[in-house]
Motif scaffolding. Sequence first.
Motif, PDB file in Angstrom:
ATOM      1  N   MET A 109       0.850  -1.198   0.000  1.00 27.55           N
ATOM      2  CA  MET A 109       0.000   0.000   0.000  1.00 27.55           C
ATOM      3  C   MET A 109       0.882   1.243   0.000  1.00 27.55           C
ATOM      4  O   MET A 109       1.130   1.841   1.058  1.00 27.55           O
ATOM      5  N   PRO A 110       1.374   1.646  -1.167  1.00 29.82           N
ATOM      6  CA  PRO A 110       2.285   2.796  -1.224  1.00 29.82           C
ATOM      7  C   PRO A 110       1.665   4.079  -0.678  1.00 29.82           C
ATOM      8  O   PRO A 110       2.397   4.984  -0.259  1.00 29.82           O
ATOM      9  N   ASP A 111       0.330   4.157  -0.676  1.00 28.37           N
ATOM     10  CA  ASP A 111      -0.336   5.373  -0.214  1.00 28.37           C
ATOM     11  C   ASP A 111      -0.707   5.315   1.264  1.00 28.37           C
ATOM     12  O   ASP A 111      -1.399   6.204   1.768  1.00 28.37           O
ATOM     13  N   CYS A 112      -0.231   4.302   1.990  1.00 28.48           N
ATOM     14  CA  CYS A 112      -0.617   4.137   3.389  1.00 28.48           C
ATOM     15  C   CYS A 112       0.167   5.093   4.288  1.00 28.48           C
ATOM     16  O   CYS A 112       1.401   5.159   4.223  1.00 28.48           O
ATOM     17  N   ALA A 113      -0.558   5.821   5.135  1.00 28.17           N
ATOM     18  CA  ALA A 113       0.085   6.674   6.127  1.00 28.17           C
ATOM     19  C   ALA A 113       0.568   5.821   7.292  1.00 28.17           C
ATOM     20  O   ALA A 113      -0.105   4.864   7.695  1.00 28.17           O
ATOM     21  N   VAL A 114       1.721   6.167   7.832  1.00 31.42           N
ATOM     22  CA  VAL A 114       2.264   5.469   8.998  1.00 31.42           C
ATOM     23  C   VAL A 114       2.531   6.499  10.088  1.00 31.42           C
ATOM     24  O   VAL A 114       3.223   7.496   9.867  1.00 31.42           O
ATOM     25  N   THR A 115       1.962   6.255  11.259  1.00 29.31           N
ATOM     26  CA  THR A 115       2.172   7.115  12.415  1.00 29.31           C
ATOM     27  C   THR A 115       2.789   6.288  13.538  1.00 29.31           C
ATOM     28  O   THR A 115       2.821   5.053  13.460  1.00 29.31           O
ATOM     29  N   THR A 116       3.259   6.952  14.587  1.00 26.72           N
ATOM     30  CA  THR A 116       4.023   6.206  15.591  1.00 26.72           C
ATOM     31  C   THR A 116       3.981   6.877  16.955  1.00 26.72           C
ATOM     32  O   THR A 116       3.452   7.977  17.111  1.00 26.72           O
ATOM     33  N   ASP A 117       4.534   6.195  17.955  1.00 25.13           N
ATOM     34  CA  ASP A 117       4.804   6.741  19.285  1.00 25.13           C
ATOM     35  C   ASP A 117       6.321   6.704  19.492  1.00 25.13           C
ATOM     36  O   ASP A 117       6.981   5.733  19.100  1.00 25.13           O
ATOM     37  N   LEU A 118       6.850   7.733  20.157  1.00 25.45           N
ATOM     38  CA  LEU A 118       8.285   7.795  20.431  1.00 25.45           C
ATOM     39  C   LEU A 118       8.512   8.283  21.852  1.00 25.45           C
ATOM     40  O   LEU A 118       7.833   9.194  22.319  1.00 25.45           O
ATOM     41  N   ILE A 119       9.477   7.651  22.536  1.00 24.30           N
ATOM     42  CA  ILE A 119       9.832   8.025  23.909  1.00 24.30           C
ATOM     43  C   ILE A 119      11.260   8.543  23.931  1.00 24.30           C
ATOM     44  O   ILE A 119      12.184   7.882  23.433  1.00 24.30           O
ATOM     45  N   ALA A 120      11.448   9.718  24.525  1.00 30.93           N
ATOM     46  CA  ALA A 120      12.786  10.281  24.706  1.00 30.93           C
ATOM     47  C   ALA A 120      13.256  10.047  26.133  1.00 30.93           C
ATOM     48  O   ALA A 120      12.517  10.274  27.088  1.00 30.93           O
ATOM     49  N   GLY A 121      14.494   9.556  26.276  1.00 32.19           N
ATOM     50  CA  GLY A 121      15.116   9.499  27.591  1.00 32.19           C
ATOM     51  C   GLY A 121      14.750   8.315  28.453  1.00 32.19           C
ATOM     52  O   GLY A 121      14.797   8.407  29.690  1.00 32.19           O
ATOM     53  N   PHE A 122      14.410   7.170  27.836  1.00 32.57           N
ATOM     54  CA  PHE A 122      14.194   5.976  28.648  1.00 32.57           C
ATOM     55  C   PHE A 122      15.509   5.550  29.289  1.00 32.57           C
ATOM     56  O   PHE A 122      16.592   5.983  28.903  1.00 32.57           O
ATOM     57  N   SER A 123      15.403   4.673  30.263  1.00 31.75           N
ATOM     58  CA  SER A 123      16.538   4.249  31.084  1.00 31.75           C
ATOM     59  C   SER A 123      17.795   3.941  30.262  1.00 31.75           C
ATOM     60  O   SER A 123      17.766   3.139  29.338  1.00 31.75           O
ATOM     61  N   GLY A 124      18.886   4.626  30.605  1.00 36.15           N
ATOM     62  CA  GLY A 124      20.178   4.333  29.994  1.00 36.15           C
ATOM     63  C   GLY A 124      20.344   4.837  28.580  1.00 36.15           C
ATOM     64  O   GLY A 124      21.355   4.521  27.933  1.00 36.15           O
ATOM     65  N   GLU A 125      19.409   5.608  28.061  1.00 33.89           N
ATOM     66  CA  GLU A 125      19.512   6.038  26.663  1.00 33.89           C
ATOM     67  C   GLU A 125      20.787   6.838  26.436  1.00 33.89           C
ATOM     68  O   GLU A 125      21.047   7.846  27.101  1.00 33.89           O
ATOM     69  N   THR A 126      21.573   6.394  25.481  1.00 36.03           N
ATOM     70  CA  THR A 126      22.816   7.078  25.126  1.00 36.03           C
ATOM     71  C   THR A 126      22.559   8.068  23.997  1.00 36.03           C
ATOM     72  O   THR A 126      21.513   8.038  23.342  1.00 36.03           O
ATOM     73  N   ALA A 127      23.533   8.917  23.756  1.00 39.39           N
ATOM     74  CA  ALA A 127      23.426   9.859  22.639  1.00 39.39           C
ATOM     75  C   ALA A 127      23.292   9.111  21.323  1.00 39.39           C
ATOM     76  O   ALA A 127      22.535   9.518  20.429  1.00 39.39           O
ATOM     77  N   GLU A 128      24.009   7.989  21.194  1.00 45.97           N
ATOM     78  CA  GLU A 128      23.954   7.199  19.961  1.00 45.97           C
ATOM     79  C   GLU A 128      22.568   6.587  19.765  1.00 45.97           C
ATOM     80  O   GLU A 128      22.040   6.553  18.646  1.00 45.97           O
ATOM     81  N   GLU A 129      21.963   6.107  20.848  1.00 43.61           N
ATOM     82  CA  GLU A 129      20.623   5.528  20.736  1.00 43.61           C
ATOM     83  C   GLU A 129      19.595   6.592  20.347  1.00 43.61           C
ATOM     84  O   GLU A 129      18.675   6.331  19.567  1.00 43.61           O
ATOM     85  N   HIS A 130      19.755   7.773  20.880  1.00 48.92           N
ATOM     86  CA  HIS A 130      18.862   8.875  20.499  1.00 48.92           C
ATOM     87  C   HIS A 130      19.012   9.193  19.015  1.00 48.92           C
ATOM     88  O   HIS A 130      18.005   9.376  18.302  1.00 48.92           O
TER      89      HIS A 130
END
Length: 452
Positions: free
Chosen positions: A303-324
Motif C-alpha cells: 500500500m504505497p499510499d498508506c500513512a504510517v504514524t508512531t509513538d516515540l519516547i525520549a530518555g528511557f533508562s540508559g539512553e545514550t546519545a547514539e541511541e537517540h
Amino acid sequence: MEINTLRPLHGAGRKLYVETYGCQMNVGDTEIVVAVMQREGYVHTERIDEADVILLNTCSIRDNAEQRIRGRLAELKRCRRERPGLVVGVIGCMAERLKEQLLEGAHGVDVVAGPDAYRDLPRLVRQAEAGGKGVNVLLSAEETYAGIAPVRLDRNGVSAFVSIMRGCDNYCAYCVVPYTRGRERSRDAATVVAEARSLFENGYREVTLLGQNVNSYRFGEVGFPDLVRRVAEISPLLRVRFATSHPKDMSDRLLDTMASMPNICRAIHLPAQSGSSSMLARMNRKYTRAWYLDRIAAIRQRMPDCAVTTDLIAGFSGETAEEHLETLSLMREVGYDFAYMFKYSERPGTFASKHLPDDVPEEIKSRRLSEIIALQNELGHRSNLRDVGREFEVLVEGTSKRDERQLSGRTSQNKVVVFDRGTHRVGDYVRVRITGCTAATLFGDPITEQGN
C-alpha cells in the motif's frame, strides 16, 4: 435503552457527568459507563454544574496525566462543598493503581472503580450516597463488556469506536497498562460485527476497532485479519480503522487483507518507541530495528499510499546519545506522517521502576524530545506537501472550526481536509483535490460527491 420495570430505578432522573482523560480506549469505556448508568435510570449531561454524580475516567500511562487529574479533583472540592449530596468518583486506570490515595487525603473521593468494574458502578454509587465508599478495583480475566451497547456520545454521528479486546500481555518495561487493565481477552467476533453493522444502519460511516494491541486479537478461530475483513464486508461505504498495532504482530496476512479492501483505511499506527535495537531490548518490545523496518517495507510494498504514524519516547533508562540519534535516523528513514512524542516518566509498579534506573537527566530528556518534535514537524509538513495536487475521498465529519462556510473531514490516511461546504453534508463522501496545506491540515476543492 433497556429498563427493568420490575423494580424502582435508583438513579431515576439523576444527572451523570463523565469527564474522560487519555486514550481512545477511555473514550470507548466512557460510552460503556454511560450505558450502564442509564440502565439504572441516570441521565447523561454535558453540564458539570447540574450533575448529581461526577466521574473522572482516568489515565495512568504518564505522570502528567495523573497530575492533571489531581488538579481536577482539587477544583471539584469546591463543588462538593457547595453541593453536599454530590458524588465524585474516579474510574479507570488511575483508580486501579491508586485506590488508597484516592479514597484518603484532602481530595478523597466517594467512588473508585477499575476498568473491569463498570457493571458494578450503580451499586458503588448507592454505597457512596448512603455515606460509605464505593470501591471495586478487581481485575477480570473474562470481562469485555460485549453485552453492553455503548451510548454514543460523539456529536457528528459519523465515526464511532468499537472495543474488540481489553488488557495487554506484552509487559513493555515502561508500561503500566498490563497492571491496570489486566491480561488480554478478546470479544466474540459476532458481537463486534453486529455492533459495527448496527452503527452503519444508524448512519455511521466509520468505525475504529480498539484494543491495547488490536492485531493480537483472537477469539476461537478468528484472528484479527479475519475480524477486520468481516467488519469491512458490512458495506463498501463503511470505513474501517484500527488502533493500536504492535510491530511484532503486524502480519503479512493483515496487510494483504487491507490491500484487498479499499474501505479498510490506508493508515497504520505502528509505535516504534525507539530506533535503537539495544534500547528496544531494554524496553522489552520484542522486536528489533531491522524487524520494524521490514514491516514498514511490507506496508509500502502493498500500500504505497498508506500513512504510517508512531509513538516515540525520549530518555528511557540508559539512553545514550547514539541511541537517540538512531531514533532520529529511524524517523527520517520511515518518514512518519504523524507521531505522539513523550519524555519518559517512570510509572510505579512497572518492570522499569523496579529494575531499571531513571538515569537520563531531565534537561537531556527535554532537549532530545525537542529534537524529535522538530524533526517530526518537518516530516509531517513534507508529507502534507506531497499531497498537494492529489485527489482524496474525504468523509465529512463536521463544520470547520474557523469558518462555518467550510466543512472538515478526513482522508483514508486520517489527514484532516478543509474545503468549501457547497451542498455537502456531514456524513457525505466527497472527492477533493488538495490545493494547499499547513503542517497539520490539508485544504482543497470538492470535485464530485459520492453516494453515502
